[in-house]
Scaffold this active site. Sequence first.
Site, short mmCIF file in Angstrom:
data_model
loop_
_atom_site.label_atom_id
_atom_site.label_comp_id
_atom_site.label_asym_id
_atom_site.label_seq_id
_atom_site.Cartn_x
_atom_site.Cartn_y
_atom_site.Cartn_z
CD GLU A 155 -3.04 -0.83 2.25
OE1 GLU A 155 -2.96 0.07 3.11
OE2 GLU A 155 -3.76 -2.00 2.51
CD GLU A 174 -3.30 -5.86 4.44
OE1 GLU A 174 -4.18 -4.87 4.71
OE2 GLU A 174 -1.92 -5.57 4.17
#
Length: 477
Positions: free
Chosen positions: A175, A379
Amino acid sequence: MTMQSADYRESGLDFGRDFVFGSATASYQIEGAVREDGRGPSIWDTFSHTPGKVWNGDTGDVACDHYHRVEEDLDLMQQLGLESYRFSIAWPRIQPTGTGPANEAGLAFYDRLVDGLLARGIRPIATLYHWDLPQPLEDAGGWTSRETSFAFAEYARIVGERLGDRVQMWTTLNEPWCSAYLGYGSGAHAPGRTDGAAALAAVHHLNLAHGLAVQALREVVTNDPEFSITLNLHVVRPDGPTGAEAARRIDGLANRVFLDPMLRGTYPADVMEDTAGVTDWSFVHDGDLEQIHQPVDLIGVNYYSTVTVRMWDGTGEKVVADGHKDMGGTAWPGADDVEFLVQPGPYTAMGWNIDPSGLEDLLFSLHEQFPGTPLMVTENGAAFDDEVVDGGDGPRVHDDDRIDYLRRHFTAAHRARARGVDLRGYQVWSLMDNFEWGYGYSKRFGIVRVDYDTLERIPKDSARWYAELIRTRRIPG
Ligand code: FCB
């Protein structure tokens, strides 16, 4: 044609043999042992020890004590039947100051972890960077400096030389959106800077770091792993007549500014125009885009919720319900006039809206934009306020809300696959409750509970549910 439930609450859907079911964690969130075996300080050590930055003054000093309990945690993974484990490597354990020779004790820890996984038949998925930048690199400019990108490539090489015979999938960055915009823009994450121009420079240097690291890894690994990047791509829904313009801007800053250089070798011209008042982009040097544009074998997708946007008309209070803490700066440089509307519920304990259709839409849109590039959910999961009850034979957590969240998102993933998306696997966030960044230990995402007084691990009902899904390949009833 079978009836599909609009709320995605299905059971019995079959994922087949090849789908890889696993779970994910990150170094700073679980390891603890922050001063042991030569580990240097990271920006998260500094940030969490700075008063007012993290809920309750919580830090990762002890966290889940995974560093000392790694064997127990490996056994737990085996009991659940996990087929993969996505973990991250703490750069300051490998290079305590971010540059210079490798710290043998740090490498040895991940060696043991990887061997322990393989001995149990669990596929190691290693993330090189899940936000714990060595503090001395931040002192020299952090991700606003291109030197950090080159330092990262060197670190990647060191790790690749050691683990590159056994790790089966590499993720360069987790991320980068958060690293850049929350770390340097809004200030909600370490290092807590609030400067839009710095955030955009960080975007570029993270992209560059990714490309350089992929090249370094390819040079040194000796097995045949997959190379990937994990992005928290935003599912942006437009609202009203100005929604399309707002969505274009947010899609640009959140998604295309990473996807385009990495997968197409260009920066989106509209994003550069939108942000011209913030920065001139002179940090992009000739040749950088070729360095960034490296072939990847897979895109990792982290998905939790959606956003809905429109342009602010300048009247009334601007709404910025984008799911992140407001720490004084903006996570959206150059998009000051975009409103993030409050999303319809239901919500998790983070206040994030639950919308499994967002996951299906995201996977399908990536499949359309980048045909031939496999995907993995790296995720997905949810925080809820769990309760521990006496189960007769020991403590139990009946986390039906988390099971429901997972059921709905596995249904979404299955629907995407049925529409032709090459989705290879799913890593549930998270294996265990852990240090949830600015929220400290107040938010529990684990399928295994961690008692922070005793550090005991207690599998929640969701862990049993997931174990059944893995064993039967079908969403349990
Ligand atoms: C993601 C992070 C992960 C965790 C989840 C809830 O943004 O990658 O570490 O905090 O959110």
